[in-house]
Design a protein around this motif. Structure first.
Motif, short mmCIF file in Angstrom:
data_model
loop_
_atom_site.label_atom_id
_atom_site.label_comp_id
_atom_site.label_asym_id
_atom_site.label_seq_id
_atom_site.Cartn_x
_atom_site.Cartn_y
_atom_site.Cartn_z
N MET A 46 0.85 -1.19 0.00
CA MET A 46 0.00 0.00 0.00
C MET A 46 0.89 1.24 0.00
O MET A 46 2.06 1.16 0.33
N ILE A 47 0.28 2.34 -0.40
CA ILE A 47 1.01 3.61 -0.45
C ILE A 47 0.41 4.58 0.56
O ILE A 47 -0.82 4.74 0.61
N PHE A 48 1.26 5.21 1.35
CA PHE A 48 0.85 6.36 2.16
C PHE A 48 1.33 7.61 1.42
O PHE A 48 2.43 7.63 0.92
N GLY A 49 0.51 8.67 1.41
CA GLY A 49 0.90 9.88 0.69
C GLY A 49 0.30 9.84 -0.70
O GLY A 49 -0.55 8.99 -0.95
N PRO A 50 0.68 10.71 -1.60
CA PRO A 50 1.62 11.82 -1.43
C PRO A 50 1.00 13.03 -0.74
O PRO A 50 -0.14 12.96 -0.28
N LEU A 51 1.75 14.12 -0.69
CA LEU A 51 1.34 15.31 0.05
C LEU A 51 0.44 16.22 -0.78
O LEU A 51 -0.65 16.57 -0.37
N ALA A 52 0.92 16.60 -1.98
CA ALA A 52 0.23 17.66 -2.72
C ALA A 52 -0.77 17.08 -3.70
O ALA A 52 -0.61 15.97 -4.21
N ALA A 53 -1.80 17.87 -3.98
CA ALA A 53 -2.86 17.43 -4.89
C ALA A 53 -2.32 17.08 -6.26
O ALA A 53 -2.68 16.06 -6.83
N PHE A 54 -1.40 17.93 -6.80
CA PHE A 54 -0.94 17.67 -8.16
C PHE A 54 -0.08 16.40 -8.22
O PHE A 54 -0.02 15.74 -9.25
N GLU A 55 0.56 16.06 -7.11
CA GLU A 55 1.30 14.80 -7.08
C GLU A 55 0.33 13.62 -7.14
O GLU A 55 0.55 12.65 -7.86
N LEU A 56 -0.74 13.73 -6.37
CA LEU A 56 -1.73 12.66 -6.33
C LEU A 56 -2.39 12.49 -7.70
O LEU A 56 -2.56 11.37 -8.19
#
Lengths: 411, 313
Positions: free
Chosen positions: A102-112
């Motif tokens: 599983m992945i935790f993150g990312p931080l910013a909307a554009f990264e997601l």
């Protein structure tokens, strides 16, 4: 050059494929550790939040002795550098090379947004606190779970409080000129105006600006100011706001009144009303454990980002317990993740809606000085707040997504 | 003499996905290839024409954005490629007309400004570019019915384009046009006196450079299936220039080596070293101090020196 990369890649990669090849044959539930990939930002302007994310995750795993539901846990951290292409490469590394569960993150909307399609294809569960509205609204990803809040989810109760309890009539909003700021202020505007108030002006300083003076100079003819800055910008704004001698009360979103900023604020923040999914004064056993642990390990009280990742850990733990520690059946695992319902968390009780977004308590706080420290004191808690507030879900989703120009200002 | 390493290099590149374990490294290799195409494009101006551009990420980004818009509008992939490259060429022509009013520092400053305009549009014209949420596309093209969805097939497709770029660069350098471009770099006034149209030569070099930047941008779009304003930021232009300078300006191999260096440092080294920015910076300082003309010419010089001192001594 190419040859050197290949040789290094060969060594690391061989190990990776050996692990991957042996996966189906081995009974994973016992021996194999659960691998959690953390996508965070450790370099660049977003790094302070990103590092807190890592601290929150490590703090949670320490509390559990790096074991969840009877399986050992391995944490792999990827630094995205705060840009979309980097995030894409890092998630590929975590998924394809390291074989995370599983992945935790990312931080910013554009990264997601840059990785959501890839993650859905790879059927990789993502537990993020990036606030992009449409991730759980008009463009949902079935493998996505958000235990923090959408951009506007904190602003809806804040607007309700501003209109009904503070009896404000006219406000001016000011926020960073990017999607998170736009979505926050649009959410505030809709609820505030539906409750009879008026947003008279919306100001958008650029994300990176040394000086807010020209924007602050435009603040007049209102009862209060609503700020939605993120990162370290709230500090800069509040300081300059005070320096210009404006006395209007200030309301803020979750990032504006974040606990992690309190040690850097001075008296200019006293009296600020903010709304957040996490509040430091919440009296639950897990919040106390989180605060004590963070103070002990890092000398700082936790804020939104570290608490958010601690809570993600709790969500993953609850889901793992339900599946008996198994993660191979991704469909079953994501079903378990979305069915999680917790009460003892640093943010209080919450569940998830059908789109994977949190339904939980949100706290309106006043910033106060206690001794030599600033603290946020909860003055009203809104329980069971959904991302759609009190609106009908169908109606809400039929409207355009919150943006810089929607809803429009009434002239 | 040089045939053997070339053939070897080709075999290594062509078979890379077969022996490279794990798709992650194949993806890194694809990234190196399309950034190498970009760097080769930048090198035409920065290296051969002596015009340092800090706005090429704008051209790279225009192709990616135009491609992304065309795909979301529902065009087929061959039409998308034409639209994206046409948009890049038009933009490159406009850039060239404006920027070629100056050379040297003036040229650098104008290209910075032009690149920032593209960035501003990408970031602020939200109704078209979707602001910093960017444009997401679904699916990769299927040239001749071959799916590029898997990392391997995408790598091979990128490799074909890369070889085409490299071939066109080789032809360009050896051609009379290539020679005249280098002439305008070294002796613009003498070239003028000899009857060459210096401005037109530079203009065409700009278009050639812009074309390959656009191709790289389109590959970037298909690789990431996402484009956002970070792609056109000033730092992206600077990074491309760093690839060229660290590898060796006005060489064919230099930009490729530079692209590999930057991509590997960014993606692979960052997994092991937290302060990878610092390491990258240190590497550039070392290159500038010890091999001021870049890694490739520097290594060649080193090898020659070693050979002559061995044989001579």
């Amino acid at each position: 050059m190419a040859l050197r990369l290949d040789r290094r890649g060969f060594l690391v990669g061989t190990a990776g494929t050996a692990v991957a090849a042996s996966l189906p044959r081995m009974a994973r539930a016992q021996g194999k550790p659960v691998k959690i990939g953390l996508l965070t930002v450790k370099t660049g302007p977003l790094a302070s939040g990103g590092i807190q994310m890592e601290q929150g995750t490590i703090r949670f795993l320490k509390d559990r002795n790096y074991a969840l539901a009877g399986r050992k846990v391995e944490l792999l951290v990827g630094d995205t550098g705060g840009n979309p292409a980097g995030t894409k490469t890092k998630i590929q590394e975590l998924v394809e090379r390291d074989g995370v569960d599983m992945i935790f993150g990312p931080l910013a909307a554009f990264e997601l947004l840059a990785i959501t399609d890839y993650a859905a294809q790879a059927k990789m569960p993502i537990l993020s606190l990036a606030a992009a509205e449409d991730m759980t609204q008009r463009k949902p990803n079935p493998y996505f779970v958000r235990a923090s809040a959408t951009s506007s989810q904190t602003m809806h109760p804040l607007a309700d409080y501003a209109a009904k309890e503070m009896k404000l009539k006219r406000v001016i909003t000011i926020a960073d000129d990017f999607a998170f700021g736009h979505e926050q202020m649009a959410g505030f505007q809709r609820v505030f105006e539906d409750a009879g108030g008026r947003v008279v002006k919306k100001l958008w300083p650029p994300l990176v600006t040394p000086d807010y003076t020209p924007y602050i100079a435009q603040i007049s003819g209102a009862d209060a100011v609503v700020q939605g800055f993120a990162g370290s910008n709230p500090l800069k704004f509040m300081k300059q706001y005070q320096d210009q001698g404006i006395k209007l009360p200030v309301l803020g979103g979750s990032t504006a009144g974040d606990e992690a900023l309190l040690k850097s604020y001075g008296d200019e923040a006293v009296g600020m009303i903010s709304c957040s999914a996490y509040t430091g004064d919440l009296d639950t056993p897990s919040n106390k454990r989180l605060i004590d642990g963070m103070v002990k390990d890092y000398g700082n009280i936790p804020g939104l980002y570290s608490a958010g990742l601690y809570i993600n850990g709790q969500v993953a733990e609850a889901a793992l317990e339900k599946t008996g520690g198994k993660t191979d059946d991704r469909e079953a695992f994501i079903r378990a993740l979305r069915a999680v319902s917790l009460t003892d968390t640093p943010r209080g009780p919450f569940t998830f809606d059908r789109l994977g977004n949190v339904v939980g308590t949100f706290y309106v706080r006043r910033c106060e000085r206690k001794g030599d420290k600033l603290v946020n004191t909860t003055i009203k808690a809104y329980p069971k707040v959904s991302q759609f507030w009190t609106y009908d879900e169908k109606w809400f989703l039929s409207q355009p997504v919150y943006s810089r120009d929607y809803p429009p200002l009434k002239s | 003499m040089t045939r053997l390493p070339l053939a070897l290099g080709f075999v290594v590149l062509a078979t890379l996905p077969l022996w490279m374990p794990g798709t992650y490294y194949v993806n890194i290799a694809s990234q190196i290839l399309f950034y190498a195409i970009f760097a080769l494009g930048v090198n035409v101006l920065a290296g051969y024409a002596g015009l340092v551009s800090l706005g090429h990420a704008g051209l790279f980004g225009i192709a990616a954005y135009a491609g992304g818009k065309a795909i979301t509008a529902g065009y087929g992939h061959s039409v998308v490629a034409v639209i994206a490259l046409a948009a890049t060429l038009v933009t490159a022509a406009v850039f060239a007309v404006l920027a070629l009013r100056g050379t040297g520092l003036g040229f650098v400053m104008i290209t910075v400004a032009l690149g920032q305009i593209v960035w501003g549009v990408a970031y602020r014209w939200i109704s078209i570019t979707n602001g910093d949420n960017g444009i997401t596309i679904t699916g990769r093209p299927m040239p001749f019915g071959l799916s590029l969805a898997s990392p391997r097939s995408f790598y091979w497709a990128t490799l074909v384009v890369f070889l085409a770029a490299l071939a066109s660069m080789t032809v360009f350098v050896a051609s009379p046009f290539g020679a005249s471009v280098q002439g305008t770099r070294d002796q613009p006034r003498r070239m003028n006196a000899l009857g060459y149209h210096v401005w037109m030569i530079r203009f065409l070099a700009f278009l050639f450079s812009g074309f390959w930047s656009g191709v790289a941008g389109l590959l970037y779009l298909y690789y990431n299936q996402f484009v956002s304003p970070q792609v056109v930021a000033l730092t992206a232009s600077a990074e491309a220039l760093l690839m060229v300078i660290s590898g060796g300006t006005a060489t064919l191999l230099g930009p490729i080596v530079g692209a590999a260096l930057v991509v590997v440092m960014k993606n692979v080294a960052s997994a092991y070293i937290e302060r990878w920015n610092f390491v990258l910076g240190a590497i550039f300082v070392v290159i500038v101090v010890f091999m001021p003309d870049g890694l490739v010419p520097g290594t060649v010089r080193l090898a020659r020196w070693a050979r002559s001192s061995l044989l001579g001594g």
